[in-house]
Design a protein around this motif. Structure first.
Motif, PDB file in Angstrom:
ATOM      1  N   PRO A  75      49.210  41.718  38.719  1.00 39.45           N
ATOM      2  CA  PRO A  75      48.215  41.218  37.698  1.00 39.45           C
ATOM      3  C   PRO A  75      47.206  40.446  38.434  1.00 39.45           C
ATOM      4  O   PRO A  75      45.908  40.608  38.331  1.00 39.45           O
ATOM      5  CB  PRO A  75      49.026  39.960  36.925  1.00 39.45           C
ATOM      6  N   LEU A  76      47.396  40.005  39.904  1.00 33.92           N
ATOM      7  CA  LEU A  76      46.289  39.528  40.725  1.00 33.92           C
ATOM      8  C   LEU A  76      45.457  40.587  41.224  1.00 33.92           C
ATOM      9  O   LEU A  76      44.404  40.361  41.859  1.00 33.92           O
ATOM     10  CB  LEU A  76      47.154  38.677  41.793  1.00 33.92           C
ATOM     11  N   ALA A  77      45.783  41.765  41.229  1.00 33.88           N
ATOM     12  CA  ALA A  77      45.216  42.864  42.020  1.00 33.88           C
ATOM     13  C   ALA A  77      44.284  43.603  40.885  1.00 33.88           C
ATOM     14  O   ALA A  77      43.334  44.504  41.103  1.00 33.88           O
ATOM     15  CB  ALA A  77      45.929  43.710  42.649  1.00 33.88           C
ATOM     16  N   GLN A  78      44.367  43.332  39.593  1.00 34.49           N
ATOM     17  CA  GLN A  78      43.591  44.092  38.512  1.00 34.49           C
ATOM     18  C   GLN A  78      42.166  43.790  38.887  1.00 34.49           C
ATOM     19  O   GLN A  78      41.580  42.699  39.138  1.00 34.49           O
ATOM     20  CB  GLN A  78      44.328  43.624  36.927  1.00 34.49           C
ATOM     21  N   PRO A  79      41.218  44.816  38.074  1.00 33.46           N
ATOM     22  CA  PRO A  79      39.743  44.575  38.199  1.00 33.46           C
ATOM     23  C   PRO A  79      39.272  43.309  37.851  1.00 33.46           C
ATOM     24  O   PRO A  79      38.330  42.802  38.510  1.00 33.46           O
ATOM     25  CB  PRO A  79      39.236  45.648  37.475  1.00 33.46           C
ATOM     26  N   LYS A  80      39.710  42.988  36.678  1.00 38.27           N
ATOM     27  CA  LYS A  80      39.091  41.407  35.981  1.00 38.27           C
ATOM     28  C   LYS A  80      39.323  40.321  37.031  1.00 38.27           C
ATOM     29  O   LYS A  80      38.523  39.660  37.351  1.00 38.27           O
ATOM     30  CB  LYS A  80      39.950  41.046  34.665  1.00 38.27           C
ATOM     31  N   ASN A  81      40.410  40.378  37.769  1.00 39.68           N
ATOM     32  CA  ASN A  81      40.951  39.420  38.656  1.00 39.68           C
ATOM     33  C   ASN A  81      40.282  39.617  39.984  1.00 39.68           C
ATOM     34  O   ASN A  81      39.624  38.508  40.649  1.00 39.68           O
ATOM     35  CB  ASN A  81      42.541  39.465  38.807  1.00 39.68           C
ATOM     36  N   LEU A  82      39.961  40.933  40.180  1.00 43.99           N
ATOM     37  CA  LEU A  82      39.260  41.169  41.499  1.00 43.99           C
ATOM     38  C   LEU A  82      37.644  40.554  41.766  1.00 43.99           C
ATOM     39  O   LEU A  82      37.264  39.759  42.359  1.00 43.99           O
ATOM     40  CB  LEU A  82      39.544  42.564  41.899  1.00 43.99           C
ATOM     41  N   PHE A  83      37.093  41.011  40.634  1.00 42.26           N
ATOM     42  CA  PHE A  83      35.596  40.913  40.250  1.00 42.26           C
ATOM     43  C   PHE A  83      35.506  39.416  39.910  1.00 42.26           C
ATOM     44  O   PHE A  83      34.775  38.605  40.854  1.00 42.26           O
ATOM     45  CB  PHE A  83      35.112  41.574  39.181  1.00 42.26           C
ATOM     46  N   ASN A  84      36.288  38.755  38.957  1.00 42.43           N
ATOM     47  CA  ASN A  84      35.770  37.524  38.461  1.00 42.43           C
ATOM     48  C   ASN A  84      36.379  36.328  39.619  1.00 42.43           C
ATOM     49  O   ASN A  84      35.765  35.379  39.741  1.00 42.43           O
ATOM     50  CB  ASN A  84      36.435  37.293  37.175  1.00 42.43           C
ATOM     51  N   GLY A  85      37.554  36.817  40.262  1.00 41.94           N
ATOM     52  CA  GLY A  85      38.142  35.651  41.340  1.00 41.94           C
ATOM     53  C   GLY A  85      36.988  35.748  42.321  1.00 41.94           C
ATOM     54  O   GLY A  85      36.853  34.460  42.746  1.00 41.94           O
ATOM     55  N   HIS A  86      36.514  36.789  42.751  1.00 45.04           N
ATOM     56  CA  HIS A  86      35.620  36.696  43.937  1.00 45.04           C
ATOM     57  C   HIS A  86      34.229  35.870  43.643  1.00 45.04           C
ATOM     58  O   HIS A  86      33.529  35.191  44.298  1.00 45.04           O
ATOM     59  CB  HIS A  86      35.286  37.750  44.496  1.00 45.04           C
ATOM     60  N   LEU A  87      33.816  36.440  42.361  1.00 46.80           N
ATOM     61  CA  LEU A  87      32.428  35.933  42.206  1.00 46.80           C
ATOM     62  C   LEU A  87      32.364  34.504  41.707  1.00 46.80           C
ATOM     63  O   LEU A  87      31.457  33.594  42.147  1.00 46.80           O
ATOM     64  CB  LEU A  87      32.032  36.751  40.786  1.00 46.80           C
ATOM     65  N   ILE A  88      33.479  33.994  40.990  1.00 44.23           N
ATOM     66  CA  ILE A  88      33.586  32.653  40.438  1.00 44.23           C
ATOM     67  C   ILE A  88      33.697  31.716  41.936  1.00 44.23           C
ATOM     68  O   ILE A  88      33.031  30.713  41.661  1.00 44.23           O
ATOM     69  CB  ILE A  88      34.740  32.582  39.463  1.00 44.23           C
ATOM     70  N   SER A  89      34.351  32.279  42.477  1.00 45.53           N
ATOM     71  CA  SER A  89      34.677  31.523  43.704  1.00 45.53           C
ATOM     72  C   SER A  89      33.432  31.431  44.583  1.00 45.53           C
ATOM     73  O   SER A  89      33.070  30.470  45.222  1.00 45.53           O
ATOM     74  CB  SER A  89      35.885  32.088  44.673  1.00 45.53           C
ATOM     75  N   ALA A  90      32.735  32.488  44.633  1.00 42.63           N
ATOM     76  CA  ALA A  90      31.517  32.421  45.460  1.00 42.63           C
ATOM     77  C   ALA A  90      30.415  31.517  44.956  1.00 42.63           C
ATOM     78  O   ALA A  90      29.927  30.935  45.768  1.00 42.63           O
ATOM     79  CB  ALA A  90      30.728  33.946  45.660  1.00 42.63           C
ATOM     80  N   ILE A  91      30.312  31.762  43.896  1.00 43.80           N
ATOM     81  CA  ILE A  91      29.193  30.645  42.973  1.00 43.80           C
ATOM     82  C   ILE A  91      29.592  29.340  43.321  1.00 43.80           C
ATOM     83  O   ILE A  91      28.882  28.408  43.526  1.00 43.80           O
ATOM     84  CB  ILE A  91      29.351  30.913  41.449  1.00 43.80           C
TER      85      ILE A  91
END
Length: 194
Positions: A75-91
């Motif tokens: 589940p940690l590799a799915q697109p929602k996690n991939l995109f949201n995880g990086h973008l939220i963390s970057a912000i």
């Protein structure tokens, strides 16, 4: 041995067997996908963008490759996690640096801790996102001078490249499917055919 202990024992044995099983096709496609995905980012970073002094390669992409090419069912590799995880963390990382940049020893841990909470709240936990937040704070002038541009490039741009490569190379062999939950009707057809 009780029935419950017996089931637990058999399940544990099966999981250990499955995890230690060598599947050369699985390894081949994980290698090809990660090499092409990260190789594209690397080429663009060192050959295409270096003359413009732009950054596209960040360390957290290596950890994302492990998940999206090596553990595609997670589940940690799915697109929602991939995109949201990086973008939220970057912000969050950029914001922490902007507020506490003079105190990196506080900004770094705060960025990672807040990014974990942000990803949890968005139900899109992606462990490499923590590194993305930390890099936003500790990445040196080439990263910190980007400000919120860091969210778009290198983060979004790099994640998008990795995702496209994952879509292509994880779906070539019939035994692999990425993203896992995107084609529910396909799963039902496969289950009926078996």
């Amino acid at each position: 041995m009780s029935i419950k202990k017996n089931k637990t024992y058999r399940r544990t044995r099966y999981l250990l067997y499955k995890e230690t099983l060598v599947d050369f096709k699985e390894h081949f496609w994980a290698f090809v996908g990660s090499f092409v995905g990260l190789g594209t980012i690397s080429f663009l970073h060192f050959e295409g963008l270096s003359k413009y002094d732009l950054t596209l390669m960040i360390g957290s992409f290596g950890a994302s490759c492990v998940l999206i090419y090596g553990a595609i069912g997670s589940p940690l590799a799915q697109p929602k996690n991939l995109f949201n995880g990086h973008l939220i963390s970057a912000i969050i990382g950029v914001t922490c640096y902007k507020i506490l940049g003079d105190y990196v020893w506080i900004a770094g841990p705060l960025a990672v801790s807040l990014s974990i909470i942000g990803m949890q709240m968005a139900k899109s936990l992606h462990p490499p996102g923590g590194a993305t937040a930390l890099i936003a704070v500790t990445g040196g002038p080439s990263i910190t001078n980007l400000g919120y541009e860091y969210v778009f490039s290198p983060v979004f741009t790099g994640v998008f490249i990795l995702f496209i490569a994952a879509i292509i190379f994880n779906n070539i062999p019939h035994k692999r499917q990425y993203p896992v939950k995107s084609f529910p009707s396909l799963y039902r057809r496969k289950a009926r055919n078996k």
